[in-house]
Design an enzyme around this catalytic site. Structure first.
Site, PDB file in Angstrom:
ATOM      1  N   GLU A   1       2.225   1.753  -3.722  1.00 38.27           N
ATOM      2  CA  GLU A   1       1.551   2.469  -4.452  1.00 38.27           C
ATOM      3  C   GLU A   1       0.808   3.710  -4.392  1.00 38.27           C
ATOM      4  OE1 GLU A   1      -2.892   3.353  -3.437  1.00 38.27           O
ATOM      5  OE2 GLU A   1      -3.382   0.971  -3.884  1.00 38.27           O
ATOM      6  N   HIS A   2       0.640   4.570  -3.015  1.00 39.42           N
ATOM      7  CA  HIS A   2       1.055   5.382  -2.752  1.00 39.42           C
ATOM      8  C   HIS A   2       2.483   6.136  -3.429  1.00 39.42           C
ATOM      9  CE1 HIS A   2      -1.546   7.041   0.581  1.00 39.42           C
ATOM     10  NE2 HIS A   2      -2.378   5.020   0.452  1.00 39.42           N
TER      11      HIS A   2
ATOM     12  N   GLU B   1      -4.406   8.491   6.866  1.00 45.45           N
ATOM     13  CA  GLU B   1      -5.549   7.675   5.887  1.00 45.45           C
ATOM     14  C   GLU B   1      -5.708   6.151   7.646  1.00 45.45           C
ATOM     15  OE1 GLU B   1      -5.695   4.347   1.948  1.00 45.45           O
ATOM     16  OE2 GLU B   1      -3.917   5.443   2.158  1.00 45.45           O
TER      17      GLU B   1
ATOM     18  N   HIS C   1       1.006  -1.337   0.035  1.00 41.81           N
ATOM     19  CA  HIS C   1      -0.021   0.045   0.058  1.00 41.81           C
ATOM     20  C   HIS C   1       0.698   0.788   0.392  1.00 41.81           C
ATOM     21  CE1 HIS C   1      -2.508   2.650   2.391  1.00 41.81           C
ATOM     22  NE2 HIS C   1      -3.444   2.950   1.252  1.00 41.81           N
TER      23      HIS C   1
END
Length: 449
Positions: free
Chosen positions: A77-78, A154, A74
């Site tokens: 991905e950012h 997040e 994740h």
């Protein structure tokens, strides 16, 4: 030619292999090319559309991380949107937005997807930008620190959403410390110390050509898409020596799950969020079509048993539904409800009674017909846009190893019998159930259950 083969002419050099997978009357012509590197390109040509959805799918997700790496997929991905050797972060977003397009990405437990949706005339730009960011990101140290802060926010935001948190709690109740039981985002404890070197290593070891499927759907020409992809990847780390595509993730050995457990996250919420469920079936299980029908009957819509009993007749919850999650080697089946804390016991009693009733006596012929109709209708209606068609191509290749034609899939649903559904219900719903709760409780409130 199978997906594991790499064609080689007499001279010995690898070449791309293209074949038509289907010319679907309910869609467009689907073609598949395997590049010498093992990277696969699938397209569905739909001339009536004026847009194209383009996606790069990587067979890497949160379950591929070790404990200390939790959240790396994740995090990556950012970071891939933060800049390459050709473009900065602003250029990546502004080039697509300047033509009215959109880009985004998401990480799951078994794969990661980067996608863009643009006008058909702007597809060359989308291919160049998306291939650039996936293949050649620089992962600059300042960007790692910036995105670390974004991801921690997040995670904190997710913790403030009990309706989302309870699903993660349930996965942990079933899978424990197995990667399928972890948060996709990682936790503050794993993300905070994660270094650029760790993320860079994960990137280069995992993002390899055989693990990647590129899919596009809309008004396009397959040969042109393949040519543009090859141009965009030339000279990047994905422009590699000949290799065969990676096989889809194996279903064996099956994931070992924990014994049924109750897990409670005490929070002073206005509404309690509960999930009652058990281990399900994996995605290649032949009973998956029967499971879709069973899920529809139990909690898949407003006409479902649970919705009618708990919401419509008794008004105990605003949201109540059942769902099935399927992985390569495991699965989940569960019922979710959000209700006032004082109504939790009644909601759980009704849910358990309904599951036991269906396990013992099955469903009716009328419910079978309705459940099958819901499965077929939702599938076909879900193919009304280029994004869903692009996703179907990629998931067929990446997760199943083949693309099932629409007519065949509908026929498989039609072939489900009452005996199929009732046998599955007796097996699945008779299993010991785990319970996850987020709300103003402690575990002692559910100890007797």
């Amino acid at each position: 030619m199978t997906s594991s083969e790499v064609a080689r002419p007499a001279g010995g050099a690898a070449r791309a292999v293209t074949r038509t997978l289907s010319d679907d009357p309910l869609g467009g012509t689907v073609r598949r090319t395997v590049l010498p590197s093992g990277l696969r390109v699938l397209t569905e040509a739909i001339p009536a559309m004026r847009s194209v959805s383009f996606g790069i799918w990587v067979a890497v997700g949160s379950r591929d991380e070790t404990g200390p790496q939790a959240g790396a997929a994740h995090f990556l991905e950012h970071l891939l949107f933060k800049g390459t050797n050709k473009r900065g972060a602003l250029e990546i977003s502004s080039e697509i937005e300047a033509v009215g397009g959109e880009t985004n990405a998401f990480t799951t437990k078994e794969y990661t997807c980067y996608y863009a949706r643009v006008l058909d005339e702007d597809l060359p730009l989308a291919i160049d930008v998306m291939c650039d960011l996936v293949a050649d990101s620089v992962l600059a140290a300042p960007d790692v620190e910036t995105e670390r802060g974004v991801i921690l926010e997040e995670i904190a935001m997710h913790d403030d959403e009990p309706g989302d948190e309870v699903h993660d709690l349930f996965a942990r109740a079933v899978y424990g410390d197995h990667p399928l039981g972890r948060l996709i985002s990682g936790t503050e404890e794993t993300v905070t110390p994660m270094t650029r070197r760790q993320i860079q290593s994960f990137y280069r070891r995992r993002y390899t050509a055989p693990q990647i499927v590129i899919a596009a759907a809309g008004n396009l020409d397959h040969a042109a898409v393949v040519k543009l992809v090859r141009q965009a990847l030339r000279g990047t780390p994905l422009d590699t020596d000949p290799a065969a595509p990676a096989p889809h993730r194996s279903a064996t050995p099956a994931v070992r799950t924990r014994p049924a457990a109750t897990v409670v996250e005490p929070k002073e919420t206005e509404q309690a969020h509960v999930i009652l469920g058990c281990p399900g079936i994996d995605r290649l299980d032949e009973r998956r079509f029967a499971l879709g029908v069973l899920n529809n009957v139990l909690g898949g819509g407003m006409s479902s048993r649970l919705f009618q009993e708990i919401r419509e007749q008794r008004g105990l919850a605003y949201s109540v539904y059942s769902y099935a999650s399927q992985y390569a080697d495991s699965g989940l089946f569960a019922v979710y409800a959000g209700c006032a804390p004082g109504k939790v016991d009644e909601v759980l009693d009704l849910t358990r009674a309904e599951l036991a009733r269906v396990a013992a006596t099955g469903i009716t012929e009328a419910e079978l017909a309705r459940g099958k109709g819901m499965s077929k209708g939702s599938f076909v209606l879900g193919l009304e846009d280029t994004g869903s068609r692009m996703s179907r191509l990629a998931k067929g290749e990446l997760l199943y190893g083949n693309l099932m034609p629409v007519d065949e899939l509908l026929a498989r649903v039609d072939a489900v019998t009452l005996d199929d559904v009732n046998a599955l219900a007796a097996d699945l719903l008779g299993r010991p159930m785990s319970l996850a709760v987020v709300g103003p409780f402690d575990e002692s409130a559910f100890a007797a259950r």
